[in-house]
Design a protein around this motif. Structure first.
Motif: not given
Lengths: 228, 228
Positions: A141-144, A121-123, A181-184, B184-187
DNA sequence: ATATTAATTTACCAATCGGTACATATAAAC
DNA sequence: GTTTATATGTACCGATTGGTAAATTAATAT
């Protein structure tokens, strides 16, 4: 003091109040709201969908939670303290390798768990948004960023403990792990299975930097083998 | 045959038509729409924002593009054929290593380019959505799946050409690269710089599997060193 | 010139958005 | 009981959502 503020500072504290008592369970309603936001994102969750899932009507939602935006912030807090609390646990593993192993392995499980909406959810709660949700976008974004900072600090400690090679940058490793992690999370939302995510994790761990200790390579970590 | 269908099958073909000529450039308006959708996602882009950016009003948009959903699909086509056409070019590099190197290096550049909205439209255009956008969500998921399939097929060819170790799974490698790319896109959307993304890419390339060729290790690829 | 075709503008549609006013219902305090 | 305080249900608010009907304008065809 408004009603939802009172709720915020009196969570789970039993105080005899006068006036009509709420007809719903505060925490349970928050869980229902979490599920909606988690599934459809901030903007994709309408007040109608939220109230329907929570079993309350709009005035009650406003009284207890203070509106859609405040409700979402409370949901995020609960999300961090609940479903993804495993992240904090992972950070307290004894070595950087074990930290990443636990973090990503549990993430693969978490992101594809049957009971959970797919993805984090955060992502994904507000990666893109319209003109009315920039504050929520900024909050996530700040949480990430805070998550990544936590990783970086953990890797700095690891390097100080001679648990990471001296020429490895904690900041770069943190961004690498966060990227994975975000890609996953995107992959899980796209339908990837737990096994597929674990294969990705295995590849990350296979090349995780470890310090060469003298003598036999007994400290070399075991390669994670997963079922496809 | 409706007007927007006529447009679809007559792109850039000069045919003397009778009737009032359009007062806007079809392709340029599509580019403006792309920028809006790319920045705010499908649901985050209102018709008002789209028409304002395109410099036309709603009936013209309907006449030329057939509504918000069809407009978005046309934008996606243009996006694939234009801004991210480099992906197809990367796939035709001679080795799997060079494919990944070019793909991810150009992605780091692309995702953080000043002229572009941050992040990839196909990844973030509708990761989460409300009840009215599931078809768009599905369309983008299918695009990501097709991208991953393209990677997998390229890696299958690489293994057949003895360019990848025989014990490496093309499907697993494709999912790994896609996961990195999506992370990378999320980043990038979260504010990561080109240099930071290139560091991640460098770490991926450093451990990319290559076949051990006999004799000197001259064929070992150069490690990409980037400026943070 | 007139007819024909198509794109423009303006004004509008029903539905939904997040948010509230207000009256009613239900509890404790007195 | 009456008073006081809070939660509830209903009905509504203005604004915005995506989408159109209808009249006007601007071009070509005859």
């Amino acid at each position: 003091m408004s009603n939802h503020e009172w709720h915020a500072m009196n969570t789970s504290k039993i105080v005899r109040q006068r006036g009509r008592p709420p007809a719903f369970d505060h925490d349970e309603a928050l869980n229902k709201a979490m599920h909606v936001f988690w599934s459809h994102g901030y903007e994709g969750s309408s007040m109608a969908a939220l109230t329907a899932a929570m079993g309350i009507n709009k005035p009650s939602l406003y009284g207890a939670f203070g509106g859609k935006e405040e409700l979402f912030r409370k949901v995020v807090q609960k999300y961090l303290a609940g479903p993804v609390a495993y992240i904090g646990e992972a950070l307290s593993e004894p070595t950087a390798y074990r930290v990443v192993e636990k973090l990503l392995t549990m993430s693969a499980e978490f992101l594809t768990h049957d009971q959970n909406p797919r993805g984090c959810m955060v992502i994904q709660g507000a990666l893109t948004c319209g003109e009315g949700a920039e504050l929520i976008q900024q909050e996530l974004r700040a949480r990430r960023s805070a998550y990544e900072d936590g990783l970086q600090q953990r890797f700095e400690r690891a390097r100080a403990e001679d648990d990471l090679p001296a020429d490895e940058s904690p900041a770069e490793l943190a961004k690498y792990v966060a990227t994975i992690h975000q890609g996953m999370s995107v992959q899980a939302t796209s339908g990837a299975s737990k096994g597929e995510l674990l294969e990705v994790v295995g590849r990350v761990l296979k090349h995780w930097p470890v310090v060469e200790r003298g003598g036999a390579g007994a400290s070399q970590p075991q390669v994670l083998e997963s079922s496809a």
